[in-house]
Design an enzyme around this catalytic site. Structure first.
Site, PDB file in Angstrom:
ATOM      1  N   SER A 139      11.237  40.916  38.995  1.00  0.00           N
ATOM      2  CA  SER A 139       9.911  41.214  39.511  1.00  0.00           C
ATOM      3  C   SER A 139       8.884  40.214  38.959  1.00  0.00           C
ATOM      4  O   SER A 139       9.038  39.020  39.195  1.00  0.00           O
ATOM      5  CB  SER A 139       9.582  42.677  39.179  1.00  0.00           C
ATOM      6  OG  SER A 139       8.432  43.101  39.841  1.00  0.00           O
TER       7      SER A 139
ATOM      8  N   ASP B 105      12.440  46.260  50.161  1.00  0.00           N
ATOM      9  CA  ASP B 105      11.503  46.127  49.046  1.00  0.00           C
ATOM     10  C   ASP B 105      10.072  46.262  49.560  1.00  0.00           C
ATOM     11  O   ASP B 105       9.620  45.440  50.352  1.00  0.00           O
ATOM     12  CB  ASP B 105      11.716  44.746  48.386  1.00  0.00           C
ATOM     13  CG  ASP B 105      10.933  44.578  47.105  1.00  0.00           C
ATOM     14  OD1 ASP B 105       9.893  45.237  46.950  1.00  0.00           O
ATOM     15  OD2 ASP B 105      11.381  43.783  46.259  1.00  0.00           O
TER      16      ASP B 105
ATOM     17  N   HIS C 195      12.863  47.713  45.580  1.00  0.00           N
ATOM     18  CA  HIS C 195      12.434  46.781  44.531  1.00  0.00           C
ATOM     19  C   HIS C 195      13.252  46.936  43.256  1.00  0.00           C
ATOM     20  O   HIS C 195      13.364  46.001  42.466  1.00  0.00           O
ATOM     21  CB  HIS C 195      10.943  46.992  44.242  1.00  0.00           C
ATOM     22  CG  HIS C 195      10.320  45.843  43.500  1.00  0.00           C
ATOM     23  ND1 HIS C 195      10.168  44.591  44.071  1.00  0.00           N
ATOM     24  CD2 HIS C 195       9.821  45.744  42.236  1.00  0.00           C
ATOM     25  CE1 HIS C 195       9.590  43.778  43.186  1.00  0.00           C
ATOM     26  NE2 HIS C 195       9.374  44.457  42.070  1.00  0.00           N
TER      27      HIS C 195
HETATM   28  C1  MLT Z   1       3.858  40.518  40.527  1.00  0.00           C
HETATM   29  O1  MLT Z   1       2.731  40.930  40.290  1.00  0.00           O
HETATM   30  O2  MLT Z   1       4.387  39.578  39.919  1.00  0.00           O
HETATM   31  C2  MLT Z   1       4.593  41.217  41.614  1.00  0.00           C
HETATM   32  O3  MLT Z   1       3.711  42.023  42.349  1.00  0.00           O
HETATM   33  C3  MLT Z   1       5.716  42.017  41.061  1.00  0.00           C
HETATM   34  C4  MLT Z   1       5.221  43.058  40.105  1.00  0.00           C
HETATM   35  O4  MLT Z   1       5.099  42.777  38.941  1.00  0.00           O
HETATM   36  O5  MLT Z   1       4.982  44.198  40.544  1.00  0.00           O
END
Ligand code: MLT
Length: 202
Positions: free
Chosen positions: A103, A153, A184
């Protein structure tokens, strides 16, 4: 002293590649240690904690809202993390690591690949999205990247993951992009694929 709070676990198998573990939003340096051990038994593990706080939740760069990034901060933080990796390699006597990011951690790993390609030997990007709309022309020739996306996702639209894949391919990475029938969160399939990929010669 090294510039990130981090955990380091020395290798127990000199042939296994060092891993740079990069957690998701709200995680810390402990989060991915078990995953790292599972994905590549015997690897040295270098696991920094993101320095940006969002309502108390550690991250690796600032965002304006979910999925909308502060690209100036992405560039600054990618350089800062790349410098940390370079320093840590000297302190711990490590080869260039393979990043394993989830992520937000996958997004900063992608930003490092595109802005400081020499720092990483390769990367496993779990649920990554485009970190920079117009990245510089990086040379990733010969570097392996495994990108695992979730077809359901809610945070990363398929089109966005495809755009990241195109950026990495354009830079010359040996990209393996799979879209799994998941959201996700990580699944058993991610773990199996990443483990297999890491076990093959990079
Ligand atoms: C981010 O902010 O890098 C993406 O939205 C993934 C997350 O951290 O939720």
């Amino acid at each position: 002293a090294l510039s990130f709070v981090h955990r380091f676990e020395p290798a127990t198998d000199a042939g296994a590649p060092p891993l740079l573990l990069l957690h998701g939003t709200g995680g810390d340096e402990n989060d991915l240690i078990q995953l790292g051990r599972m994905l590549s038994p015997g690897s040295a593990l270098l696991s920094p904690r993101g320095k940006v706080l969002e309502g108390g939740a550690p991250r690796f760069f600032r965002r304006l809202r979910e999925g909308v990034f502060d690209e100036e901060d992405v560039r600054f933080r990618a350089a800062e993390l790349a410098n940390f990796v370079t320093e840590a390699r000297k302190v711990y006597d490590l080869a260039a690591p393979v990043a394993v990011g989830f992520s937000n951690g996958a997004n900063i790993a992608a930003a490092m690949l595109l802005t400081r390609p020499e720092v990483l030997a390769g990367a496993v990007l779990l649920r990554a999205m485009v970190p920079l709309a117009a990245p510089p022309a990086a040379d990733l020739k010969g570097r392996g990247v495994l990108l695992l996306s979730g077809g359901m996702d809610p945070i990363v639209p398929e089109e966005n993951a495809e755009r990241l894949a195109a950026q990495l391919r354009a830079a010359g990475a040996r990209l393996d992009h799979r879209t799994l029938p998941v959201g996700h969160g990580l699944s058993q399939a991610d773990i199996g694929l990443a483990r297999q990929w890491l076990a093959a010669p990079q």
